[in-house]
Write a protein that holds these residues in place. Structure first.
Motif, mmCIF file in Angstrom:
data_model
loop_
_atom_site.group_PDB
_atom_site.id
_atom_site.type_symbol
_atom_site.label_atom_id
_atom_site.label_comp_id
_atom_site.label_asym_id
_atom_site.label_seq_id
_atom_site.Cartn_x
_atom_site.Cartn_y
_atom_site.Cartn_z
ATOM 1 N N ARG A 95 36.331 11.916 28.637
ATOM 2 C CA ARG A 95 36.267 11.169 29.062
ATOM 3 C C ARG A 95 37.017 10.105 29.473
ATOM 4 O O ARG A 95 36.757 8.669 30.238
ATOM 5 C CB ARG A 95 34.786 10.753 28.944
ATOM 6 C CG ARG A 95 33.179 9.873 29.315
ATOM 7 C CD ARG A 95 32.397 9.917 28.269
ATOM 8 N NE ARG A 95 32.806 10.062 26.533
ATOM 9 C CZ ARG A 95 32.788 11.192 26.060
ATOM 10 N NH1 ARG A 95 31.719 12.413 26.640
ATOM 11 N NH2 ARG A 95 32.994 11.046 24.256
ATOM 12 N N GLU A 96 38.006 9.688 28.781
ATOM 13 C CA GLU A 96 38.340 8.762 28.085
ATOM 14 C C GLU A 96 39.830 8.484 29.410
ATOM 15 O O GLU A 96 39.839 7.741 29.322
ATOM 16 C CB GLU A 96 39.022 8.501 26.347
ATOM 17 C CG GLU A 96 38.219 8.108 25.341
ATOM 18 C CD GLU A 96 39.561 8.316 24.265
ATOM 19 O OE1 GLU A 96 40.186 8.770 24.262
ATOM 20 O OE2 GLU A 96 38.850 8.202 23.067
ATOM 21 N N HIS A 97 40.123 9.544 29.325
ATOM 22 C CA HIS A 97 40.956 9.599 30.409
ATOM 23 C C HIS A 97 40.661 8.974 32.319
ATOM 24 O O HIS A 97 41.121 8.628 33.033
ATOM 25 C CB HIS A 97 41.759 11.127 29.991
ATOM 26 C CG HIS A 97 42.642 11.538 31.649
ATOM 27 N ND1 HIS A 97 43.617 10.817 31.899
ATOM 28 C CD2 HIS A 97 42.460 12.033 33.471
ATOM 29 C CE1 HIS A 97 44.497 10.921 33.028
ATOM 30 N NE2 HIS A 97 43.439 11.492 33.779
ATOM 31 N N GLU A 98 39.150 10.080 32.269
ATOM 32 C CA GLU A 98 38.452 9.552 32.997
ATOM 33 C C GLU A 98 38.005 7.797 33.630
ATOM 34 O O GLU A 98 38.457 7.684 34.912
ATOM 35 C CB GLU A 98 37.105 10.386 33.537
ATOM 36 C CG GLU A 98 37.475 11.683 33.459
ATOM 37 C CD GLU A 98 36.513 12.644 33.033
ATOM 38 O OE1 GLU A 98 35.288 12.051 33.787
ATOM 39 O OE2 GLU A 98 36.040 13.898 34.446
ATOM 40 N N GLU A 99 37.484 7.262 32.644
ATOM 41 C CA GLU A 99 38.167 6.000 32.341
ATOM 42 C C GLU A 99 39.146 5.699 32.178
ATOM 43 O O GLU A 99 38.721 4.247 33.129
ATOM 44 C CB GLU A 99 36.838 5.572 31.069
ATOM 45 C CG GLU A 99 35.397 6.296 30.917
ATOM 46 C CD GLU A 99 35.260 5.594 29.252
ATOM 47 O OE1 GLU A 99 35.970 5.186 28.514
ATOM 48 O OE2 GLU A 99 33.644 6.335 28.870
ATOM 49 N N GLN A 100 39.824 5.706 32.013
ATOM 50 C CA GLN A 100 41.512 4.706 32.731
ATOM 51 C C GLN A 100 41.441 5.077 34.164
ATOM 52 O O GLN A 100 42.041 4.045 34.213
ATOM 53 C CB GLN A 100 42.644 5.421 31.616
ATOM 54 C CG GLN A 100 42.615 5.135 30.381
ATOM 55 C CD GLN A 100 43.307 5.949 29.014
ATOM 56 O OE1 GLN A 100 44.325 6.379 29.495
ATOM 57 N NE2 GLN A 100 42.735 6.007 27.494
ATOM 58 N N TRP A 101 41.494 6.010 33.857
ATOM 59 C CA TRP A 101 42.051 6.803 35.697
ATOM 60 C C TRP A 101 41.318 5.431 36.262
ATOM 61 O O TRP A 101 41.385 4.722 37.852
ATOM 62 C CB TRP A 101 41.255 8.368 35.731
ATOM 63 C CG TRP A 101 41.762 8.478 37.627
ATOM 64 C CD1 TRP A 101 40.935 8.332 38.350
ATOM 65 C CD2 TRP A 101 43.017 8.211 38.583
ATOM 66 N NE1 TRP A 101 40.772 8.914 39.825
ATOM 67 C CE2 TRP A 101 42.606 8.826 39.775
ATOM 68 C CE3 TRP A 101 44.239 8.372 37.255
ATOM 69 C CZ2 TRP A 101 43.943 8.975 40.825
ATOM 70 C CZ3 TRP A 101 45.322 8.490 38.554
ATOM 71 C CH2 TRP A 101 45.052 8.932 39.681
ATOM 72 N N GLU A 102 39.641 5.153 36.198
ATOM 73 C CA GLU A 102 39.069 4.623 36.935
ATOM 74 C C GLU A 102 38.881 3.664 36.982
ATOM 75 O O GLU A 102 38.685 2.416 37.401
ATOM 76 C CB GLU A 102 37.254 4.838 36.670
ATOM 77 C CG GLU A 102 36.366 4.136 37.559
ATOM 78 C CD GLU A 102 36.281 4.839 39.151
ATOM 79 O OE1 GLU A 102 35.675 3.920 39.815
ATOM 80 O OE2 GLU A 102 36.667 5.787 39.363
ATOM 81 N N GLY A 103 39.303 2.699 35.674
ATOM 82 C CA GLY A 103 40.518 1.301 35.223
ATOM 83 C C GLY A 103 40.910 1.103 36.007
ATOM 84 O O GLY A 103 41.482 -0.317 36.364
ATOM 85 N N THR A 104 41.713 1.927 36.528
ATOM 86 C CA THR A 104 43.150 1.412 36.924
ATOM 87 C C THR A 104 42.696 1.337 38.906
ATOM 88 O O THR A 104 44.108 1.200 39.397
ATOM 89 C CB THR A 104 44.228 2.320 36.960
ATOM 90 O OG1 THR A 104 44.253 4.170 37.519
ATOM 91 C CG2 THR A 104 44.874 2.023 35.383
ATOM 92 N N ARG A 105 41.781 1.833 39.126
ATOM 93 C CA ARG A 105 41.118 2.184 40.282
ATOM 94 C C ARG A 105 41.974 1.363 41.763
ATOM 95 O O ARG A 105 42.560 1.103 42.382
ATOM 96 C CB ARG A 105 40.259 2.342 40.860
ATOM 97 C CG ARG A 105 39.814 2.966 42.663
ATOM 98 C CD ARG A 105 38.361 3.427 41.934
ATOM 99 N NE ARG A 105 37.948 3.387 43.689
ATOM 100 C CZ ARG A 105 37.238 3.037 44.452
ATOM 101 N NH1 ARG A 105 37.111 1.902 44.177
ATOM 102 N NH2 ARG A 105 37.543 3.373 45.642
ATOM 103 N N GLU A 106 41.356 -0.214 41.370
ATOM 104 C CA GLU A 106 41.924 -1.374 41.691
ATOM 105 C C GLU A 106 43.339 -1.569 42.156
ATOM 106 O O GLU A 106 44.039 -2.025 42.569
ATOM 107 C CB GLU A 106 41.485 -2.323 41.141
ATOM 108 C CG GLU A 106 39.221 -2.649 41.341
ATOM 109 C CD GLU A 106 39.011 -2.932 43.001
ATOM 110 O OE1 GLU A 106 40.347 -3.443 43.479
ATOM 111 O OE2 GLU A 106 38.238 -2.156 42.674
ATOM 112 N N ASN A 107 44.400 -1.452 41.105
ATOM 113 C CA ASN A 107 45.744 -1.542 40.715
ATOM 114 C C ASN A 107 46.512 -0.390 42.247
ATOM 115 O O ASN A 107 46.804 -0.720 42.539
ATOM 116 C CB ASN A 107 45.694 -1.267 39.400
ATOM 117 C CG ASN A 107 45.804 -2.413 38.552
ATOM 118 O OD1 ASN A 107 45.402 -3.385 39.118
ATOM 119 N ND2 ASN A 107 45.965 -2.600 37.332
#
Length: 249
Positions: A195-207
Protein backbone atom coordinates in the motif's frame (compact mmCIF):
# COMPACT_ATOMS: atom_id res chain seq x y z
CA UNK A 1 -7.72 -23.75 102.12
CA UNK A 2 -6.73 -20.65 100.16
CA UNK A 3 -3.63 -22.40 98.91
CA UNK A 4 -5.73 -25.31 97.68
CA UNK A 5 -8.00 -22.96 95.76
CA UNK A 6 -4.99 -21.20 94.26
CA UNK A 7 -3.49 -24.50 93.24
CA UNK A 8 -6.78 -25.57 91.62
CA UNK A 9 -6.98 -22.30 89.65
CA UNK A 10 -3.39 -22.71 88.49
CA UNK A 11 -4.11 -26.24 87.33
CA UNK A 12 -7.19 -25.09 85.41
CA UNK A 13 -5.15 -22.34 83.78
CA UNK A 14 -2.40 -24.78 82.85
CA UNK A 15 -5.01 -27.16 81.42
CA UNK A 16 -6.62 -24.40 79.36
CA UNK A 17 -3.23 -23.33 78.07
CA UNK A 18 -2.41 -26.92 77.25
CA UNK A 19 -5.61 -27.34 75.22
CA UNK A 20 -4.91 -24.05 73.50
CA UNK A 21 -1.44 -25.24 72.56
CA UNK A 22 -2.74 -28.58 71.34
CA UNK A 23 -5.40 -26.80 69.31
CA UNK A 24 -2.79 -24.54 67.74
CA UNK A 25 -0.60 -27.54 66.93
CA UNK A 26 -3.57 -29.27 65.31
CA UNK A 27 -4.26 -26.17 63.23
CA UNK A 28 -0.64 -26.00 62.08
CA UNK A 29 -0.59 -29.72 61.27
CA UNK A 30 -3.74 -29.35 59.20
CA UNK A 31 -2.21 -26.46 57.24
CA UNK A 32 0.86 -28.59 56.56
CA UNK A 33 -1.32 -31.54 55.50
CA UNK A 34 -3.38 -29.44 53.10
CA UNK A 35 -0.36 -27.82 51.46
CA UNK A 36 1.34 -31.19 50.99
CA UNK A 37 -1.68 -32.74 49.26
CA UNK A 38 -1.63 -34.01 45.69
CA UNK A 39 -2.78 -30.93 43.81
CA UNK A 40 -4.92 -32.64 41.17
CA UNK A 41 -7.27 -34.49 43.54
CA UNK A 42 -9.76 -32.30 45.41
CA UNK A 43 -10.87 -35.22 47.59
CA UNK A 44 -7.39 -35.37 49.12
CA UNK A 45 -7.50 -31.69 50.10
CA UNK A 46 -10.70 -32.25 52.04
CA UNK A 47 -9.46 -35.59 53.38
CA UNK A 48 -12.57 -37.39 52.13
CA UNK A 49 -13.27 -40.83 50.63
CA UNK A 50 -13.43 -40.74 46.84
CA UNK A 51 -17.14 -41.62 46.82
CA UNK A 52 -18.22 -38.83 49.21
CA UNK A 53 -21.46 -37.07 48.14
CA UNK A 54 -21.74 -33.26 47.83
CA UNK A 55 -23.38 -33.02 51.29
CA UNK A 56 -20.29 -34.54 52.91
CA UNK A 57 -18.10 -32.20 50.90
CA UNK A 58 -19.89 -29.15 52.32
CA UNK A 59 -19.73 -30.45 55.91
CA UNK A 60 -16.06 -31.33 55.70
CA UNK A 61 -15.22 -27.97 54.13
CA UNK A 62 -16.95 -26.09 56.97
CA UNK A 63 -15.07 -28.14 59.54
CA UNK A 64 -11.60 -27.79 58.00
CA UNK A 65 -12.01 -24.17 56.93
CA UNK A 66 -12.72 -23.18 60.56
CA UNK A 67 -9.63 -25.09 61.62
CA UNK A 68 -7.24 -23.26 59.26
CA UNK A 69 -9.03 -19.91 58.95
CA UNK A 70 -6.37 -17.15 58.83
CA UNK A 71 -8.14 -15.24 61.62
CA UNK A 72 -7.86 -18.26 63.96
CA UNK A 73 -4.73 -20.04 62.76
CA UNK A 74 -1.34 -18.39 63.30
CA UNK A 75 0.49 -20.50 60.75
CA UNK A 76 2.13 -18.20 58.11
CA UNK A 77 0.60 -20.25 55.26
CA UNK A 78 -2.90 -20.54 56.74
CA UNK A 79 -4.27 -18.25 54.03
CA UNK A 80 -2.93 -20.54 51.30
CA UNK A 81 -4.41 -23.63 52.97
CA UNK A 82 -7.77 -21.89 53.40
CA UNK A 83 -7.82 -20.93 49.69
CA UNK A 84 -6.89 -24.51 48.69
CA UNK A 85 -9.86 -25.88 50.66
CA UNK A 86 -12.22 -23.37 49.04
CA UNK A 87 -11.01 -24.34 45.56
CA UNK A 88 -11.36 -28.06 46.36
CA UNK A 89 -14.95 -27.59 47.48
CA UNK A 90 -15.72 -25.54 44.37
CA UNK A 91 -14.37 -28.30 42.11
CA UNK A 92 -16.27 -31.09 43.87
CA UNK A 93 -19.54 -29.17 43.78
CA UNK A 94 -19.14 -28.40 40.07
CA UNK A 95 -20.96 -31.21 38.14
CA UNK A 96 -18.51 -31.31 35.22
CA UNK A 97 -15.36 -31.14 37.34
CA UNK A 98 -16.70 -33.77 39.73
CA UNK A 99 -17.69 -36.07 36.86
CA UNK A 100 -14.21 -35.82 35.37
CA UNK A 101 -12.55 -36.67 38.69
CA UNK A 102 -14.95 -39.54 39.43
CA UNK A 103 -14.31 -40.97 35.94
CA UNK A 104 -10.57 -41.03 36.61
CA UNK A 105 -11.18 -42.71 39.99
CA UNK A 106 -13.35 -45.35 38.35
CA UNK A 107 -10.68 -45.95 35.72
CA UNK A 108 -8.14 -46.44 38.50
CA UNK A 109 -10.44 -48.94 40.21
CA UNK A 110 -10.83 -50.92 37.00
CA UNK A 111 -7.07 -51.09 36.53
CA UNK A 112 -6.58 -52.33 40.08
CA UNK A 113 -9.37 -54.91 39.70
CA UNK A 114 -7.83 -56.22 36.48
CA UNK A 115 -4.47 -56.48 38.17
CA UNK A 116 -6.06 -58.21 41.15
CA UNK A 117 -7.80 -60.68 38.84
CA UNK A 118 -4.49 -61.70 37.27
CA UNK A 119 -2.97 -62.22 40.70
CA UNK A 120 -5.89 -64.42 41.80
CA UNK A 121 -5.41 -66.66 38.78
CA UNK A 122 -1.94 -67.46 40.06
CA UNK A 123 -3.15 -68.00 43.64
CA UNK A 124 -5.45 -71.05 43.57
CA UNK A 125 -6.52 -70.75 47.21
CA UNK A 126 -7.58 -67.10 46.82
CA UNK A 127 -9.37 -67.93 43.59
CA UNK A 128 -11.39 -70.70 45.21
CA UNK A 129 -12.25 -68.50 48.18
CA UNK A 130 -13.40 -65.76 45.82
CA UNK A 131 -15.66 -68.20 43.96
CA UNK A 132 -17.13 -69.60 47.17
CA UNK A 133 -17.84 -66.17 48.65
CA UNK A 134 -19.51 -65.04 45.39
CA UNK A 135 -17.63 -61.77 45.22
CA UNK A 136 -17.69 -60.98 48.94
CA UNK A 137 -13.99 -61.69 49.14
CA UNK A 138 -13.28 -58.95 46.62
CA UNK A 139 -15.72 -56.56 48.26
CA UNK A 140 -13.96 -56.99 51.58
CA UNK A 141 -10.61 -56.45 49.90
CA UNK A 142 -11.78 -53.15 48.36
CA UNK A 143 -12.68 -51.94 51.84
CA UNK A 144 -9.17 -52.64 53.13
CA UNK A 145 -6.53 -50.01 53.82
CA UNK A 146 -4.24 -51.72 51.32
CA UNK A 147 -6.73 -51.26 48.47
CA UNK A 148 -7.44 -47.62 49.41
CA UNK A 149 -3.73 -46.85 49.41
CA UNK A 150 -3.28 -48.50 46.02
CA UNK A 151 -6.31 -46.65 44.70
CA UNK A 152 -4.98 -43.35 45.98
CA UNK A 153 -1.64 -43.90 44.24
CA UNK A 154 -3.26 -45.14 41.03
CA UNK A 155 -5.57 -42.11 40.90
CA UNK A 156 -2.55 -39.86 41.29
CA UNK A 157 -0.83 -41.68 38.44
CA UNK A 158 -3.82 -41.37 36.11
CA UNK A 159 -4.49 -37.70 36.96
CA UNK A 160 -0.82 -36.86 36.46
CA UNK A 161 -0.84 -38.56 33.06
CA UNK A 162 -4.03 -36.73 32.03
CA UNK A 163 -2.63 -33.41 33.17
CA UNK A 164 0.58 -33.99 31.24
CA UNK A 165 -1.45 -34.80 28.12
CA UNK A 166 -3.53 -31.67 28.63
CA UNK A 167 -0.45 -29.49 29.00
CA UNK A 168 1.18 -30.98 25.90
CA UNK A 169 -2.00 -30.34 23.92
CA UNK A 170 -2.18 -26.80 25.27
CA UNK A 171 1.45 -26.26 24.32
CA UNK A 172 0.77 -27.46 20.77
CA UNK A 173 -2.27 -25.22 20.53
CA UNK A 174 -0.22 -22.26 21.79
CA UNK A 175 2.51 -23.00 19.25
CA UNK A 176 -0.04 -23.21 16.43
CA UNK A 177 -1.70 -19.99 17.55
CA UNK A 178 1.73 -18.34 17.66
CA UNK A 179 2.51 -19.54 14.13
CA UNK A 180 -0.84 -18.29 12.80
CA UNK A 181 -0.33 -14.95 14.52
CA UNK A 182 3.14 -14.64 13.00
CA UNK A 183 1.78 -15.45 9.51
CA UNK A 184 -0.98 -12.90 10.00
CA UNK A 185 1.50 -10.22 11.07
CA UNK A 186 3.77 -10.98 8.10
CA UNK A 187 0.78 -10.79 5.75
CA UNK A 188 -0.28 -7.45 7.25
CA UNK A 189 3.27 -6.14 6.90
CA UNK A 190 3.39 -7.24 3.24
CA UNK A 191 0.10 -5.49 2.42
CA UNK A 192 1.27 -2.44 4.32
CA UNK A 193 4.45 -2.21 2.24
CA UNK A 194 2.44 -2.77 -0.95
CA UNK A 195 0.00 0.00 0.00
CA UNK A 196 2.84 2.38 0.82
CA UNK A 197 4.45 1.62 -2.52
CA UNK A 198 1.17 2.29 -4.37
CA UNK A 199 0.73 5.55 -2.47
CA UNK A 200 4.26 6.62 -3.35
CA UNK A 201 3.69 5.70 -6.99
CA UNK A 202 0.43 7.65 -7.05
CA UNK A 203 2.14 10.60 -5.34
CA UNK A 204 4.70 10.88 -8.12
CA UNK A 205 2.10 10.61 -10.88
CA UNK A 206 2.05 14.33 -11.68
CA UNK A 207 5.83 14.41 -11.92
CA UNK A 208 5.85 11.44 -14.24
CA UNK A 209 3.12 12.95 -16.44
CA UNK A 210 4.97 16.27 -16.58
CA UNK A 211 8.20 14.54 -17.49
CA UNK A 212 6.45 12.65 -20.28
CA UNK A 213 4.90 15.86 -21.63
CA UNK A 214 8.27 17.58 -21.59
CA UNK A 215 9.76 14.65 -23.42
CA UNK A 216 7.04 14.73 -26.06
CA UNK A 217 7.48 18.46 -26.56
CA UNK A 218 11.24 18.43 -26.77
CA UNK A 219 11.50 15.28 -28.80
CA UNK A 220 14.10 12.65 -28.34
CA UNK A 221 17.49 14.08 -27.49
CA UNK A 222 20.36 13.16 -29.81
CA UNK A 223 23.31 11.68 -28.15
CA UNK A 224 26.70 13.14 -28.83
CA UNK A 225 28.19 11.77 -32.08
CA UNK A 226 24.87 10.33 -33.25
CA UNK A 227 23.67 11.24 -36.79
CA UNK A 228 20.25 12.81 -36.96
CA UNK A 229 18.09 12.35 -40.12
CA UNK A 230 17.13 15.53 -41.97
CA UNK A 231 13.70 17.01 -41.43
CA UNK A 232 11.34 16.78 -44.37
CA UNK A 233 9.64 19.99 -45.48
CA UNK A 234 6.04 20.11 -46.55
CA UNK A 235 4.70 21.87 -49.61
CA UNK A 236 1.87 23.32 -47.58
CA UNK A 237 3.07 24.99 -44.37
CA UNK A 238 -0.44 24.86 -42.94
CA UNK A 239 -0.48 21.09 -42.91
CA UNK A 240 0.49 19.51 -39.63
CA UNK A 241 1.73 16.27 -41.16
CA UNK A 242 4.92 15.60 -43.08
CA UNK A 243 4.70 15.28 -46.85
CA UNK A 244 7.08 13.36 -48.96
CA UNK A 245 9.12 15.63 -51.33
CA UNK A 246 7.42 16.09 -54.67
CA UNK A 247 9.61 15.16 -57.64
CA UNK A 248 9.62 17.79 -60.29
CA UNK A 249 10.31 17.06 -63.93
Amino acid sequence: MGEANTSSIDDDLLLKNFYAEVSEVERDNEVIRILSCFKLNAFEYLNLPFDSPPEDVKKQYRKLSLLVHPDKCKHPQAKEAFAALAKAQQLLLDPQEREYLVNQINAAKEELRAKRKKQLKKDTASKLKSLVDEGKYEQEYEKSDEFHLQLKLKVREILTDQEWRRRKMQMRISEEEGRLKKDEEESKEMWKRKREHEEQWEGTRENRVSSWRDFMKGGKKVKKGELRPPKLKTEDPNKSYVQRPVKRG
